[in-house]
Write a protein that holds these residues in place. Sequence first.
Motif: not given
Length: 241
Positions: A59-65, A72-74
């Motif tokens: 959801a473009n919220n600063g987290y990525i799989s 994890v958080q970018v």
Amino acid sequence: MSFGDPNNPYGQPQDPNQGQQPGYGYPQQAPQGVPPQQGYGYPQQQPGAYPQAPGTLQANNGYISVHGLGTVQVGSMGLRFAARLIDAVAIGAIVWLLSIVGLAGVVGAAESLEDCTSIDPMTPAYETCVNDQAAAAGGILAAFFGFLFLMFIATMLYEWLMISFVGATLGKMAVGLRVVKETTGGKPGIGGGFIRWIIPMVGAIVCGIGQLLVYLSPFFDNTGKTQGWHDRAAGTLVIKK
């Protein structure tokens, strides 16, 4: 016997569907207020829920799989800038120590030069003195460029090897960041670390403007991964620990 007798069960009209079990082609009616159940073979999904593949932003919220790490958080640009400042101090300390050593060597070489002004220019001793001064000056120049090369190697090894095998420099450790491979979640390795280091260094040739653009390039990343050009080339991500 009267077929019209209401008390006669044989006289009542029969419902053609009474007693039949729902077969193929007939939808089963669920009781009122009970949601219908999906049949076998059809996955049940929650509304708005989608499976997150590795490398997919949520959801473009600063987290990525990331594979092997989960969600994890970018790393933000603020933390990355703070890490660069700390690294600059660390590298500055290394350069300062090397500068002291190099300056001491140059001063010692300069003091060893013999003053030729007190020698008669018409004598062979004067020519020998001048040749010695030229050789000493060449040695000082070689020592100066050697010193620059030594500083270059020291800064290269600091950034390259620490990112390759540790996944973070001292600055990134201090602010809680690390660099990982986007596809595996592991450390960048010697190849990935070198690519990530060499691209800003090539940019530094153009008066440092190219290097600055590389370090600012995460601002231009519209994927939400905050990847710089050097990150994309090396296949790396900067994430929070």
